[in-house]
Write an enzyme that holds these catalytic residues in place. Structure first.
Site, PDB file in Angstrom:
ATOM      1  N   ASN A  60     -20.889  -3.728 -29.088  1.00 15.56           N
ATOM      2  CA  ASN A  60     -21.780  -4.850 -29.365  1.00 15.56           C
ATOM      3  C   ASN A  60     -22.301  -5.363 -28.030  1.00 15.56           C
ATOM      4  O   ASN A  60     -21.543  -5.876 -27.215  1.00 15.56           O
ATOM      5  CB  ASN A  60     -21.019  -5.953 -30.110  1.00 15.56           C
ATOM      6  CG  ASN A  60     -21.897  -7.135 -30.471  1.00 15.56           C
ATOM      7  OD1 ASN A  60     -23.027  -7.271 -29.999  1.00 15.56           O
ATOM      8  ND2 ASN A  60     -21.377  -7.991 -31.315  1.00 15.56           N
ATOM      9  N   ALA A  61     -23.593  -5.245 -27.818  1.00 16.66           N
ATOM     10  CA  ALA A  61     -24.193  -5.660 -26.549  1.00 16.66           C
ATOM     11  C   ALA A  61     -24.676  -7.109 -26.592  1.00 16.66           C
ATOM     12  O   ALA A  61     -25.370  -7.554 -25.697  1.00 16.66           O
ATOM     13  CB  ALA A  61     -25.357  -4.725 -26.199  1.00 16.66           C
ATOM     14  N   ASP A  62     -24.267  -7.854 -27.626  1.00 20.19           N
ATOM     15  CA  ASP A  62     -24.690  -9.238 -27.774  1.00 20.19           C
ATOM     16  C   ASP A  62     -23.528 -10.104 -28.281  1.00 20.19           C
ATOM     17  O   ASP A  62     -23.648 -10.780 -29.299  1.00 20.19           O
ATOM     18  CB  ASP A  62     -25.872  -9.299 -28.761  1.00 20.19           C
ATOM     19  CG  ASP A  62     -26.554 -10.654 -28.785  1.00 20.19           C
ATOM     20  OD1 ASP A  62     -26.470 -11.388 -27.782  1.00 20.19           O
ATOM     21  OD2 ASP A  62     -27.168 -10.973 -29.815  1.00 20.19           O
ATOM     22  N   PRO A  63     -22.378 -10.098 -27.563  1.00 14.80           N
ATOM     23  CA  PRO A  63     -21.212 -10.829 -28.066  1.00 14.80           C
ATOM     24  C   PRO A  63     -21.182 -12.307 -27.654  1.00 14.80           C
ATOM     25  O   PRO A  63     -20.224 -12.788 -27.093  1.00 14.80           O
ATOM     26  CB  PRO A  63     -20.044 -10.061 -27.440  1.00 14.80           C
ATOM     27  CG  PRO A  63     -20.580  -9.657 -26.114  1.00 14.80           C
ATOM     28  CD  PRO A  63     -22.047  -9.335 -26.373  1.00 14.80           C
TER      29      PRO A  63
END
Length: 190
Positions: A60-63
């Site tokens: 997940n590059a948007d945590p």
């Protein structure tokens, strides 16, 4: 009901009790009280993202906090995998080796890993940077923000803000970009 990590500051009051965080909602949850071991939850969050990054290579590059829920029983709920990062096996190995070199405070190994992967940074006047600079930059990317003065390999001590203003990244490999994006998001919870 789950408690959104994004609401810690705006909707919840917090109080500490023996390493447990009492979360009390302002009304949307009828003043129900949930006992959460925040330290354990944060370690789990870092562990999960580390596994995603290093073992599977898809993460997940948007945590951000709005995509993280703490469930009533203390488990984490991770939401919104709409932005996914990917690292090749070779890049995952380089990230792992860099993290180990940083952990061992091995400036030469850290700098070699960065140079060998194609990372290029130089002073604005064209001079090349030394191992100490590369190690500090790698630390920023994957470990922690250290704004203390830096002692260069030649013994000169430089103010970090001056160093940052006098250097430019010329080439940034994808694993550095992906690693620092995720590292930057997770540094605040370590």
């Amino acid at each position: 009901a789950a408690i959104s990590a994004a609401k810690f500051g705006s909707k919840l009051r917090t109080g500490w009790n023996e390493d447990k965080l009492d979360l009390i909602a302002d009304g949307s949850m009828n003043k129900k009280k949930a006992k959460v071991n925040l330290g354990r939850a944060l370690k789990t969050l870092v562990h999960v993202h580390g596994i995603q990054l290093l073992l599977s290579g898809t993460y997940n590059a948007d945590p951000h906090p709005g995509n993280i829920l703490i469930l009533p029983d203390g488990r984490l709920g991770l939401l919104d995998y709409g932005m996914v990062g990917r690292l090749s096996p070779k890049d995952r190995e380089t990230v792992a080796r860099t993290i180990l070199a940083l952990s061992n405070k091995d400036k030469a190994a850290t700098a070699k890993l960065y140079r060998d992967s194609g990372y290029k940074v130089s002073f604005t006047d064209g001079r090349t940077v030394d191992d100490a600079v590369l190690h500090r930059f790698a630390s920023f990317h994957l470990d922690r923000i250290d704004l203390s003065p830096l002692t260069l390999d030649n013994g000169e001590t430089v103010d970090l803000m001056e160093l940052l203003q006098s250097t430019r990244e010329r080439v940034v490999p994808s694993w550095v970009e992906e690693g620092r994006r995720l590292g930057g998001l997770l540094m605040g919870v370590n």
